[in-house]
Design a protein around this motif. Sequence first.
Motif, mmCIF file in Angstrom:
data_model
loop_
_atom_site.group_PDB
_atom_site.id
_atom_site.type_symbol
_atom_site.label_atom_id
_atom_site.label_comp_id
_atom_site.label_asym_id
_atom_site.label_seq_id
_atom_site.Cartn_x
_atom_site.Cartn_y
_atom_site.Cartn_z
ATOM 1 N N ALA A 60 76.386 89.565 85.017
ATOM 2 C CA ALA A 60 76.361 88.296 85.745
ATOM 3 C C ALA A 60 76.804 87.148 84.846
ATOM 4 N N GLY A 61 76.374 87.190 83.595
ATOM 5 C CA GLY A 61 76.794 86.163 82.650
ATOM 6 C C GLY A 61 78.290 86.211 82.398
ATOM 7 N N ILE A 62 78.861 87.416 82.325
ATOM 8 C CA ILE A 62 80.303 87.563 82.108
ATOM 9 C C ILE A 62 81.078 87.005 83.301
ATOM 10 N N VAL A 63 80.654 87.393 84.511
ATOM 11 C CA VAL A 63 81.332 86.918 85.722
ATOM 12 C C VAL A 63 81.244 85.404 85.815
ATOM 13 N N ALA A 64 80.052 84.867 85.562
ATOM 14 C CA ALA A 64 79.865 83.416 85.644
ATOM 15 C C ALA A 64 80.739 82.677 84.640
ATOM 16 N N ARG A 65 80.842 83.220 83.457
ATOM 17 C CA ARG A 65 81.614 82.548 82.410
ATOM 18 C C ARG A 65 83.113 82.578 82.700
ATOM 19 N N ILE A 66 83.629 83.740 83.088
ATOM 20 C CA ILE A 66 85.068 83.850 83.319
ATOM 21 C C ILE A 66 85.483 83.100 84.584
ATOM 22 N N ARG B 173 83.747 80.770 86.029
ATOM 23 C CA ARG B 173 83.192 79.404 85.986
ATOM 24 C C ARG B 173 82.432 79.090 87.274
ATOM 25 N N VAL B 174 81.507 80.013 87.585
ATOM 26 C CA VAL B 174 80.642 79.838 88.746
ATOM 27 C C VAL B 174 79.195 79.937 88.276
ATOM 28 N N ASP B 175 78.264 79.592 89.160
ATOM 29 C CA ASP B 175 76.863 79.672 88.754
ATOM 30 C C ASP B 175 76.347 81.107 88.901
ATOM 31 N N ALA B 176 75.144 81.317 88.418
ATOM 32 C CA ALA B 176 74.574 82.661 88.369
ATOM 33 C C ALA B 176 74.407 83.278 89.757
ATOM 34 N N THR B 177 74.089 82.461 90.753
ATOM 35 C CA THR B 177 73.892 82.968 92.108
ATOM 36 C C THR B 177 75.188 83.533 92.670
ATOM 37 N N VAL B 178 76.281 82.794 92.499
ATOM 38 C CA VAL B 178 77.588 83.256 92.971
ATOM 39 C C VAL B 178 78.007 84.513 92.210
ATOM 40 N N ALA C 109 84.466 91.759 90.497
ATOM 41 C CA ALA C 109 83.481 90.715 90.774
ATOM 42 C C ALA C 109 83.984 89.343 90.346
ATOM 43 N N VAL C 110 84.700 89.286 89.226
ATOM 44 C CA VAL C 110 85.277 88.003 88.780
ATOM 45 C C VAL C 110 86.243 87.486 89.828
ATOM 46 N N LEU C 111 87.086 88.343 90.356
ATOM 47 C CA LEU C 111 88.073 87.926 91.360
ATOM 48 C C LEU C 111 87.391 87.545 92.671
ATOM 49 N N VAL C 112 86.347 88.292 93.048
ATOM 50 C CA VAL C 112 85.596 87.959 94.259
ATOM 51 C C VAL C 112 84.904 86.612 94.105
ATOM 52 N N ALA C 113 84.338 86.362 92.929
ATOM 53 C CA ALA C 113 83.669 85.079 92.675
ATOM 54 C C ALA C 113 84.642 83.918 92.773
ATOM 55 N N LEU C 114 85.914 84.187 92.553
ATOM 56 C CA LEU C 114 86.954 83.152 92.638
ATOM 57 C C LEU C 114 87.563 83.040 94.033
ATOM 58 N N GLY C 115 87.026 83.827 94.993
ATOM 59 C CA GLY C 115 87.467 83.673 96.379
ATOM 60 C C GLY C 115 88.208 84.833 96.976
ATOM 61 N N ALA C 116 88.521 85.865 96.215
ATOM 62 C CA ALA C 116 89.220 87.021 96.768
ATOM 63 C C ALA C 116 88.260 87.890 97.569
ATOM 64 N N SER C 117 88.789 88.574 98.558
ATOM 65 C CA SER C 117 87.985 89.591 99.238
ATOM 66 C C SER C 117 87.917 90.812 98.330
ATOM 67 N N LEU C 118 87.005 91.729 98.629
ATOM 68 C CA LEU C 118 86.890 92.926 97.803
ATOM 69 C C LEU C 118 88.198 93.722 97.839
ATOM 70 N N ALA D 191 95.514 90.114 86.436
ATOM 71 C CA ALA D 191 95.105 89.919 87.822
ATOM 72 C C ALA D 191 94.742 88.461 88.079
ATOM 73 N N LEU D 192 94.076 87.842 87.125
ATOM 74 C CA LEU D 192 93.718 86.428 87.278
ATOM 75 C C LEU D 192 94.974 85.563 87.359
ATOM 76 N N ALA D 193 95.975 85.886 86.562
ATOM 77 C CA ALA D 193 97.217 85.114 86.582
ATOM 78 C C ALA D 193 97.902 85.218 87.941
ATOM 79 N N ARG D 194 97.835 86.378 88.567
ATOM 80 C CA ARG D 194 98.446 86.554 89.878
ATOM 81 C C ARG D 194 97.635 85.868 90.969
#
Length: 294
Positions: free
Chosen positions: A235-241, A243-248, A263-272, A289-292
Amino acid sequence: MTKPQTEALHAASEGLDARPLTEIAEILAAGQIAAAEVVRAAEAQIAQGAELMAHSISSHARLHYIAAGSSGLMAAADAQELGGTFSIPPSQIRIHMAGGLPTGVEMPGDTEDEAEGLAQGLADLSAKDTVIAVSASGETPYTLAAADIAQRAGASVIGIANNPDTSLLRAANVAICLATPAEVLSGSTRMGAGTAQKIALNILSTLMAVKLGHVHDGMMVNVHADNAKLRARAAGIVARIARVDATVAMAALEATDGAVKPAVLVALGASLAEARALLTNTNDNLRAALARQT
């Protein structure tokens, strides 16, 4: 016949046992530090070995860790960490230790002179596999037999030894010589030689993971969060990369069943489905993937 460096007497060996324990501890610590330093001279070869290992894993082939005695324990420790740290599938990792992995406190010493069962254990070795063969002396019969089998199968061999110009290093596709100084306890290669081997193996497998895209900004993004400690770390890794809070971050991990990269991509708005497609199209490399996505 010249005595190998791993069997030589240390300069501080005379009268060692008559010194105060604090002085002996200082000598032992200095010996470990000196052993660790030799790894620097082999950095280029270690990087070459990591390339071979990454190619085997990405080709759905296997890594074979092969050694005897204390070297076998160092090799096994690295192999057994690959699943938990980088989610390398168990089916892609094999450990071959002379006499088998110890199940108790005693480790047989005579088995390093034998190769019983080795041909059977390596019967399905393929040309895409990589063998990581470790021997402090560079002349251990068990390890040399494994290197010979690997070469005949066309597999890549990474040889790790603590004496230069040895049979193992000559037989290897990538020769990693860790020329450690004489042991404070002559011949006790579980000490300086073992320390250098452990460092080299750690670097090898970590560089492999970097090449595979399993490391992002120094974080283990291919770890699978399947226990409380790993869920918190993930969760800390996803939040850091992202840049979302722990809940997201935690919600994204739940959506991906604990897999960090999607999970990082989903946290940024992508569907699974979008996250999985992005990773598939970028060879599972999160940075690409993040760059795309952006």
